[in-house]
Design a protein around this motif. Structure first.
Motif, PDB file in Angstrom:
ATOM      1  N   ALA A 172      -6.389 -21.545  98.164  1.00 26.46           N
ATOM      2  CA  ALA A 172      -6.811 -20.269  98.747  1.00 26.46           C
ATOM      3  C   ALA A 172      -6.659 -20.289 100.262  1.00 26.46           C
ATOM      4  CB  ALA A 172      -8.257 -19.968  98.353  1.00 26.46           C
ATOM      5  N   ALA A 173      -6.996 -21.428 100.885  1.00 30.00           N
ATOM      6  CA  ALA A 173      -6.875 -21.540 102.336  1.00 30.00           C
ATOM      7  C   ALA A 173      -5.423 -21.439 102.777  1.00 30.00           C
ATOM      8  CB  ALA A 173      -7.476 -22.856 102.812  1.00 30.00           C
ATOM      9  N   ALA A 174      -4.505 -22.030 101.999  1.00 26.21           N
ATOM     10  CA  ALA A 174      -3.083 -21.968 102.346  1.00 26.21           C
ATOM     11  C   ALA A 174      -2.594 -20.526 102.384  1.00 26.21           C
ATOM     12  CB  ALA A 174      -2.268 -22.787 101.347  1.00 26.21           C
ATOM     13  N   GLY A 175      -2.997 -19.731 101.394  1.00 24.10           N
ATOM     14  CA  GLY A 175      -2.623 -18.322 101.398  1.00 24.10           C
ATOM     15  C   GLY A 175      -3.316 -17.556 102.506  1.00 24.10           C
ATOM     16  N   ALA A 176      -4.586 -17.876 102.761  1.00 24.82           N
ATOM     17  CA  ALA A 176      -5.343 -17.179 103.802  1.00 24.82           C
ATOM     18  C   ALA A 176      -4.757 -17.446 105.189  1.00 24.82           C
ATOM     19  CB  ALA A 176      -6.807 -17.597 103.757  1.00 24.82           C
ATOM     20  N   PHE A 177      -4.247 -18.653 105.419  1.00 22.82           N
ATOM     21  CA  PHE A 177      -3.646 -18.962 106.714  1.00 22.82           C
ATOM     22  C   PHE A 177      -2.405 -18.106 106.959  1.00 22.82           C
ATOM     23  CE2 PHE A 177      -5.810 -23.266 106.623  1.00 22.82           C
ATOM     24  CZ  PHE A 177      -6.633 -22.974 107.706  1.00 22.82           C
ATOM     25  N   ALA A 178      -1.584 -17.922 105.931  1.00 23.28           N
ATOM     26  CA  ALA A 178      -0.404 -17.074 106.087  1.00 23.28           C
ATOM     27  C   ALA A 178      -0.819 -15.648 106.426  1.00 23.28           C
ATOM     28  CB  ALA A 178       0.430 -17.100 104.803  1.00 23.28           C
ATOM     29  N   LEU A 179      -1.892 -15.172 105.806  1.00 28.26           N
ATOM     30  CA  LEU A 179      -2.401 -13.837 106.112  1.00 28.26           C
ATOM     31  C   LEU A 179      -2.946 -13.774 107.532  1.00 28.26           C
ATOM     32  CD1 LEU A 179      -3.106 -10.975 105.117  1.00 28.26           C
ATOM     33  CD2 LEU A 179      -5.273 -11.918 104.263  1.00 28.26           C
ATOM     34  N   ILE A 298       7.322 -25.487 115.270  1.00 27.61           N
ATOM     35  CA  ILE A 298       8.401 -24.988 114.419  1.00 27.61           C
ATOM     36  C   ILE A 298       8.121 -23.543 114.008  1.00 27.61           C
ATOM     37  CG2 ILE A 298       9.478 -25.254 112.139  1.00 27.61           C
ATOM     38  CD1 ILE A 298       9.188 -28.275 112.471  1.00 27.61           C
ATOM     39  N   ALA A 299       6.856 -23.232 113.716  1.00 28.39           N
ATOM     40  CA  ALA A 299       6.490 -21.862 113.341  1.00 28.39           C
ATOM     41  C   ALA A 299       6.746 -20.890 114.491  1.00 28.39           C
ATOM     42  CB  ALA A 299       5.024 -21.815 112.922  1.00 28.39           C
ATOM     43  N   MET A 300       6.419 -21.300 115.703  1.00 24.53           N
ATOM     44  CA  MET A 300       6.623 -20.425 116.866  1.00 24.53           C
ATOM     45  C   MET A 300       8.098 -20.134 117.097  1.00 24.53           C
ATOM     46  SD  MET A 300       3.882 -22.066 119.546  1.00 24.53           S
ATOM     47  CE  MET A 300       4.568 -21.115 120.893  1.00 24.53           C
ATOM     48  N   ASP A 301       8.958 -21.081 116.750  1.00 23.06           N
ATOM     49  CA  ASP A 301      10.389 -20.927 117.013  1.00 23.06           C
ATOM     50  C   ASP A 301      11.155 -20.440 115.782  1.00 23.06           C
ATOM     51  OD1 ASP A 301      12.348 -21.091 118.992  1.00 23.06           O
ATOM     52  OD2 ASP A 301      13.091 -23.001 118.242  1.00 23.06           O
ATOM     53  N   ALA A 302      10.418 -20.011 114.745  1.00 27.90           N
ATOM     54  CA  ALA A 302      11.064 -19.569 113.506  1.00 27.90           C
ATOM     55  C   ALA A 302      11.826 -18.266 113.708  1.00 27.90           C
ATOM     56  CB  ALA A 302      10.019 -19.391 112.415  1.00 27.90           C
ATOM     57  N   ARG A 303      12.825 -18.078 112.858  1.00 24.14           N
ATOM     58  CA  ARG A 303      13.737 -16.951 113.045  1.00 24.14           C
ATOM     59  C   ARG A 303      13.170 -15.636 112.545  1.00 24.14           C
ATOM     60  NH1 ARG A 303      19.959 -17.613 111.458  1.00 24.14           N
ATOM     61  NH2 ARG A 303      19.813 -18.807 113.381  1.00 24.14           N
ATOM     62  N   ASP A 304      12.399 -15.647 111.453  1.00 20.95           N
ATOM     63  CA  ASP A 304      11.919 -14.386 110.880  1.00 20.95           C
ATOM     64  C   ASP A 304      10.455 -14.518 110.466  1.00 20.95           C
ATOM     65  OD1 ASP A 304      11.889 -15.776 108.378  1.00 20.95           O
ATOM     66  OD2 ASP A 304      13.993 -15.264 108.069  1.00 20.95           O
ATOM     67  N   THR A 305       9.895 -13.411 109.995  1.00 20.67           N
ATOM     68  CA  THR A 305       8.477 -13.366 109.640  1.00 20.67           C
ATOM     69  C   THR A 305       8.154 -14.327 108.511  1.00 20.67           C
ATOM     70  OG1 THR A 305       8.299 -11.062 110.342  1.00 20.67           O
ATOM     71  CG2 THR A 305       6.608 -11.870 108.845  1.00 20.67           C
ATOM     72  N   TYR A 306       8.997 -14.356 107.499  1.00 17.89           N
ATOM     73  CA  TYR A 306       8.756 -15.253 106.360  1.00 17.89           C
ATOM     74  C   TYR A 306       8.663 -16.696 106.825  1.00 17.89           C
ATOM     75  CZ  TYR A 306       9.768 -17.924 102.091  1.00 17.89           C
ATOM     76  OH  TYR A 306       9.720 -18.833 101.061  1.00 17.89           O
ATOM     77  N   SER A 307       9.625 -17.134 107.625  1.00 14.54           N
ATOM     78  CA  SER A 307       9.645 -18.520 108.091  1.00 14.54           C
ATOM     79  C   SER A 307       8.461 -18.814 108.994  1.00 14.54           C
ATOM     80  CB  SER A 307      10.953 -18.793 108.838  1.00 14.54           C
ATOM     81  OG  SER A 307      12.072 -18.598 107.994  1.00 14.54           O
ATOM     82  N   ARG A 308       8.106 -17.879 109.858  1.00 11.85           N
ATOM     83  CA  ARG A 308       7.000 -18.101 110.789  1.00 11.85           C
ATOM     84  C   ARG A 308       5.677 -18.239 110.058  1.00 11.85           C
ATOM     85  NH1 ARG A 308       3.624 -14.408 113.020  1.00 11.85           N
ATOM     86  NH2 ARG A 308       4.975 -12.694 112.360  1.00 11.85           N
ATOM     87  N   LEU A 309       5.406 -17.337 109.136  1.00 12.74           N
ATOM     88  CA  LEU A 309       4.143 -17.386 108.398  1.00 12.74           C
ATOM     89  C   LEU A 309       4.062 -18.626 107.518  1.00 12.74           C
ATOM     90  CD1 LEU A 309       3.684 -13.647 107.315  1.00 12.74           C
ATOM     91  CD2 LEU A 309       2.775 -14.810 109.318  1.00 12.74           C
ATOM     92  N   MET A 316      -1.240 -25.532 109.154  1.00 13.44           N
ATOM     93  CA  MET A 316      -2.694 -25.353 109.136  1.00 13.44           C
ATOM     94  C   MET A 316      -3.309 -25.923 107.862  1.00 13.44           C
ATOM     95  SD  MET A 316      -3.443 -24.179 112.019  1.00 13.44           S
ATOM     96  CE  MET A 316      -5.176 -23.872 111.685  1.00 13.44           C
ATOM     97  N   SER A 317      -2.597 -25.832 106.753  1.00  8.93           N
ATOM     98  CA  SER A 317      -3.095 -26.421 105.502  1.00  8.93           C
ATOM     99  C   SER A 317      -3.190 -27.940 105.631  1.00  8.93           C
ATOM    100  CB  SER A 317      -2.169 -26.060 104.338  1.00  8.93           C
ATOM    101  OG  SER A 317      -2.145 -24.666 104.126  1.00  8.93           O
ATOM    102  N   PHE A 318      -2.202 -28.540 106.277  1.00 12.29           N
ATOM    103  CA  PHE A 318      -2.230 -29.981 106.512  1.00 12.29           C
ATOM    104  C   PHE A 318      -3.461 -30.360 107.337  1.00 12.29           C
ATOM    105  CE2 PHE A 318      -0.713 -33.931 108.582  1.00 12.29           C
ATOM    106  CZ  PHE A 318      -0.318 -34.640 107.459  1.00 12.29           C
ATOM    107  N   PHE A 319      -3.780 -29.531 108.325  1.00 10.28           N
ATOM    108  CA  PHE A 319      -4.990 -29.754 109.129  1.00 10.28           C
ATOM    109  C   PHE A 319      -6.240 -29.709 108.264  1.00 10.28           C
ATOM    110  CE2 PHE A 319      -8.557 -27.427 111.049  1.00 10.28           C
ATOM    111  CZ  PHE A 319      -9.003 -28.385 111.957  1.00 10.28           C
TER     112      PHE A 319
END
Length: 371
Positions: A172-179, A298-309, A316-319
């Protein structure tokens, strides 16, 4: 029609096999972390070569999957996402019917190996949320937030029913972080957190008795020192006895004298703390912080929304894995079955983690500054 599909398949395979991309700083951090894990496991397992060999095998398998996944463009992964999410969720339903386990139903027996499908959701969940939000206007409104909530609740509920509350919370946290990374307004975040907090008293009545005992034991472990409080008390003794410099490798008395339960799995961090002390713990935390920071970069330098999220959610899930396991071992959080990433033995955690980092490698290879 068949000829066209054949040509497209050959084109995709050619791109996968001829474009390996590895982020060297992230790969180096993971390699060092894996070595630390094997060294710690050898000591915690009282010199068991079989134990270390099994974990090394998982690292090899996970590393192979990392290399394969890192060659798959994020656009291809995005196209596969709904099917991967649906397939992993369907496996949870199969687990509820045909699964096995001790005290809980979490595993599928494939004959040659036992497989825990809930591990897949740690990756396919943030992939699905990122896929859903990719083509929508951001920050999301209440309609999209509700839809994401449903996408999270279905597999998380199935995992909680196994019962495996720890993994359900992580999924649930992994999905919540993307949101969260989609740019939600803070007032919306605060309101959702308030709603979740308000539901805690209601959720308490749905917990199993052993889960309630774990929460109550956290508040006062000395109330049952030989029963429910044993894990926390022995873990705190191990952590505290390490001092600043530790007792030295293979000199953890709490594990060698069998005072510390689950010392090769959930509580291996206590063994590491006792042997390497405060300095070793600080070094390990610094390594974790480097890996997490690299993920967010890597997220900050991602090309599109899907990759960034997706990249941000994986980092964050790893954290959360590190924070929850460390808090559990230190007696600040209830005892849950959350392993220390790349250090704890068993399960498919190392394989699923390395596969997730393969996704990060792919995102990094196709970043916006790379042509």
């Amino acid at each position: 029609m068949i000829g066209t599909l054949h040509v497209r398949l050959r084109r995709v395979l050619r791109r996968i096999l001829t474009r390996p991309r590895i982020d060297l700083p992230l790969a180096a951090g993971l390699f060092v972390l894996a070595l630390i894990g094997l060294v710690t496991l050898y000591s915690a397992g009282d010199g068991s070569v079989a134990l270390v060999g099994g974990q090394a095998g998982r690292f090899v398998l996970g590393g192979a999957l990392l290399l394969v996944v890192s060659r798959i463009p994020p656009s291809v992964l995005r196209g596969w996402t709904p099917w991967l999410y649906a397939g992993s969720t369907a496996l949870l339903v199969i687990v509820a019917i045909l699964g096995e386990g001790r005290g809980s139903v979490r595993w599928l027996d494939l004959g040659v190996m036992r497989f825990q499908p809930s591990e897949l959701l740690k990756l396919t969940m943030p992939m699905m949320v990122a896929w859903y939000l990719h083509s929508r206007q951001l920050p999301p409104g209440w309609k999209d937030i509700a839809m994401v909530g449903a996408l999270i609740a279905i597999p998380a509920g199935l995992i909680a029913e196994q019962p495996d509350l720890g993994t359900a919370v992580l999924v649930a946290a992994a999905g919540a972080f993307a949101l969260f990374l989609s740019g939600m307004a803070w007032w919306r975040i605060g309101l959702l957190v308030g709603v979740v907090a308000g539901m805690v008293p209601v959720g308490w009545h749905f917990l199993h008795q052993y889960q309630r005992d774990r929460v109550l034991t956290l508040l006062n472990p000395e109330s049952d020192p030989l029963g429910n409080g044993w894990h926390i008390i022995q873990s705190q003794i191990a952590v505290g006895s390490g001092g600043i410099f530790g007792k030295g490798w293979q000199h953890s008395t709490q594990s060698r004298l069998d005072f510390l339960p689950e010392h090769t799995t959930d509580f291996i961090f206590a063994v590491f703390s006792e042997e390497f002390g405060l300095l070793g713990v600080c070094g390990l935390i610094a390594l974790y912080a480097f890996i997490i920071g690299r993920c967010l970069w890597i997220a900050m330098d991602a090309r599109d929304t899907y990759s960034r999220l997706l990249a941000g959610a994986i980092g964050m899930s790893f954290f959360v894995y590190v924070f929850v396991n460390g808090g559990m071992v230190a007696g600040m959080l209830p005892v849950v079955g959350v392993p220390l990433p790349m250090i704890s033995y068993g399960g498919t955690s190392a394989v699923s983690l390395l596969t997730g980092f393969g996704v990060l490698m792919s995102i990094h290879a196709h970043r916006k500054t790379h042509l």
